[in-house]
Scaffold this motif. Sequence first.
Motif, PDB file in Angstrom:
ATOM      1  N   UNK A 121       0.703  -1.281  -0.107  1.00 20.66           N
ATOM      2  CA  UNK A 121       0.118  -0.022   0.060  1.00 20.66           C
ATOM      3  C   UNK A 121       0.938   1.324  -0.011  1.00 20.66           C
ATOM      4  N   UNK A 122       1.976   1.099   0.418  1.00 18.46           N
ATOM      5  CA  UNK A 122       3.031   2.312   0.535  1.00 18.46           C
ATOM      6  C   UNK A 122       3.834   2.391  -0.805  1.00 18.46           C
ATOM      7  N   UNK A 123       3.750   1.307  -1.588  1.00 23.15           N
ATOM      8  CA  UNK A 123       4.721   1.290  -2.590  1.00 23.15           C
ATOM      9  C   UNK A 123       5.342  -0.215  -2.738  1.00 23.15           C
ATOM     10  N   UNK A 124       6.089  -0.421  -3.831  1.00 17.07           N
ATOM     11  CA  UNK A 124       6.964  -1.488  -3.758  1.00 17.07           C
ATOM     12  C   UNK A 124       8.126  -1.298  -2.885  1.00 17.07           C
ATOM     13  N   UNK A 125       9.097  -2.421  -2.636  1.00 16.98           N
ATOM     14  CA  UNK A 125      10.113  -2.027  -1.600  1.00 16.98           C
ATOM     15  C   UNK A 125      10.912  -1.106  -1.986  1.00 16.98           C
ATOM     16  N   UNK A 126      11.234  -0.897  -3.530  1.00 23.04           N
ATOM     17  CA  UNK A 126      12.207   0.250  -3.938  1.00 23.04           C
ATOM     18  C   UNK A 126      11.544   1.512  -3.683  1.00 23.04           C
ATOM     19  N   UNK A 127      10.294   1.442  -3.799  1.00 23.67           N
ATOM     20  CA  UNK A 127       9.528   2.916  -3.753  1.00 23.67           C
ATOM     21  C   UNK A 127       9.400   3.223  -2.222  1.00 23.67           C
ATOM     22  N   UNK A 128       9.359   2.159  -1.343  1.00 23.73           N
ATOM     23  CA  UNK A 128       9.188   2.489   0.291  1.00 23.73           C
ATOM     24  C   UNK A 128      10.591   2.901   0.688  1.00 23.73           C
ATOM     25  N   UNK A 129      11.770   2.449  -0.013  1.00 19.12           N
ATOM     26  CA  UNK A 129      12.841   2.792   0.472  1.00 19.12           C
ATOM     27  C   UNK A 129      13.306   4.352   0.011  1.00 19.12           C
ATOM     28  N   UNK A 130      12.741   4.446  -1.233  1.00 19.09           N
ATOM     29  CA  UNK A 130      13.083   5.902  -1.463  1.00 19.09           C
ATOM     30  C   UNK A 130      12.049   6.778  -0.664  1.00 19.09           C
ATOM     31  N   UNK A 131      11.114   6.429  -0.638  1.00 17.47           N
ATOM     32  CA  UNK A 131      10.222   7.245   0.511  1.00 17.47           C
ATOM     33  C   UNK A 131      10.855   7.709   1.762  1.00 17.47           C
ATOM     34  N   UNK A 132      11.667   6.604   2.421  1.00 23.45           N
ATOM     35  CA  UNK A 132      12.247   6.847   3.409  1.00 23.45           C
ATOM     36  C   UNK A 132      13.391   7.868   3.140  1.00 23.45           C
ATOM     37  N   UNK A 133      14.027   7.798   2.173  1.00 21.99           N
ATOM     38  CA  UNK A 133      15.125   8.710   1.732  1.00 21.99           C
ATOM     39  C   UNK A 133      14.512  10.120   1.883  1.00 21.99           C
ATOM     40  N   UNK A 134      13.295  10.546   1.346  1.00 22.32           N
ATOM     41  CA  UNK A 134      12.764  11.619   0.984  1.00 22.32           C
ATOM     42  C   UNK A 134      12.066  12.151   2.085  1.00 22.32           C
ATOM     43  N   UNK A 135      11.799  11.060   3.219  1.00 21.23           N
ATOM     44  CA  UNK A 135      11.029  11.301   4.453  1.00 21.23           C
ATOM     45  C   UNK A 135       9.538  11.266   4.321  1.00 21.23           C
ATOM     46  N   UNK A 136       8.909  10.920   3.113  1.00 22.81           N
ATOM     47  CA  UNK A 136       7.728  10.677   3.013  1.00 22.81           C
ATOM     48  C   UNK A 136       7.113   9.228   3.566  1.00 22.81           C
ATOM     49  N   UNK A 137       7.891   8.276   3.660  1.00 22.52           N
ATOM     50  CA  UNK A 137       7.521   7.298   4.362  1.00 22.52           C
ATOM     51  C   UNK A 137       8.392   6.765   5.544  1.00 22.52           C
ATOM     52  N   UNK A 138       7.875   6.519   6.905  1.00 25.50           N
ATOM     53  CA  UNK A 138       8.662   6.388   8.044  1.00 25.50           C
ATOM     54  C   UNK A 138       9.539   5.048   8.103  1.00 25.50           C
ATOM     55  N   UNK A 139       8.914   3.758   8.028  1.00 23.67           N
ATOM     56  CA  UNK A 139       9.412   2.508   8.229  1.00 23.67           C
ATOM     57  C   UNK A 139       9.055   1.603   7.411  1.00 23.67           C
ATOM     58  N   UNK A 140       9.842   0.377   7.161  1.00 25.55           N
ATOM     59  CA  UNK A 140       9.398  -0.682   6.295  1.00 25.55           C
ATOM     60  C   UNK A 140      10.006  -1.982   7.067  1.00 25.55           C
TER      61      UNK A 140
END
Length: 330
Positions: A69-88
């Motif tokens: 729901x927060x994206x695939x793994x690569x998208x979630x990791x990118x989100x963490x880099x950008x500050x848009x996703x907290x954890x995975x």
Amino acid sequence: MKTFIRGGLVALTAIATVAFADISDARELRIGTISAAGSPWDKAMNRFAEVLAEETDGDMTAAVYTDGQLGDIQQMLTGMQLGNVEMGYFGLGSGLFLKGAGPLKVIYAPYLFRDREHAQKALNSEVFQQIYDDIAAETGVRIIGAWGNRSPRAIQTTEGPIETPADLEGMKLRVPGLAIFQDMFKTMGVQTVPMSMTEIYTGMSKGLVEGQDNGFDLAIPLKFHEVAKYWSATDHAYEATGWFISEQLWQSLSEDQQEAIRTAAEAGGEITSAEEAKLEAEAIEMFKEQGVTYTEPDQDAFRKALSGIAEQYEGTDWPEGFIDEIKAIQ
């Protein structure tokens, strides 16, 4: 152990500062996975949320998102880099999507870990903590820890059984694209074939490949046993599940908050380990019912055949002497 970094450090100031400037007011952490609702990883994350709330008296909570729901793994990791996703929460090796996380390749060195317990202890030791610190500085994503066993990797084939490395000579297998996996199987005379996870079932059913390399946790849900009736428990690699967090967020937390997250992550990992053990026991029984031959091959023969593979990567993909440090952990 010396610090091992290739390339310059990525300045955290270059990362978009969006979500975590005022952590005192934003205490709900979103944690995502690609795994399905009801899966071991989902149950682990829900346990994480429970313990985090307990440890912080409700000051910090976690919202669980499954099924990508927060994206695939690569998208979630990118989100963490950008500050848009907290954890995975997903396989530790998924960190290799991050440029600068190359030392993580060491976890796939054949027969690096003696068993699950050794893997868990090593991956959460000071030896690996230095690697995690380096990756956080390099990429903006921190690995808090690797709590939660995954199934050891095995070889599943349409022809078999596989008892020794010689039985693999000339076979076409789908194996991961990482160089260390390619080297590992080519050393045993395998013709490696690139193929996505979603293509493996069809590939084996149509004879495009004669087998694949994975653990129960990925192979069983995708029902590979319907078309590949030989499972050889080589246990050539152990992996754990990693708890990933935005480094930007992590640095904004107090020491008490960081410790609460570590405690919750370890508690969640215990759920994964228990669920995976249950899955493996059920899988072996299911194999019997569905005519799948389960073999425990000559692991010493595989160790001998694969000796020297890991040493090729010393000083390039991971620090010189790192393998010896890991094996020395008791």
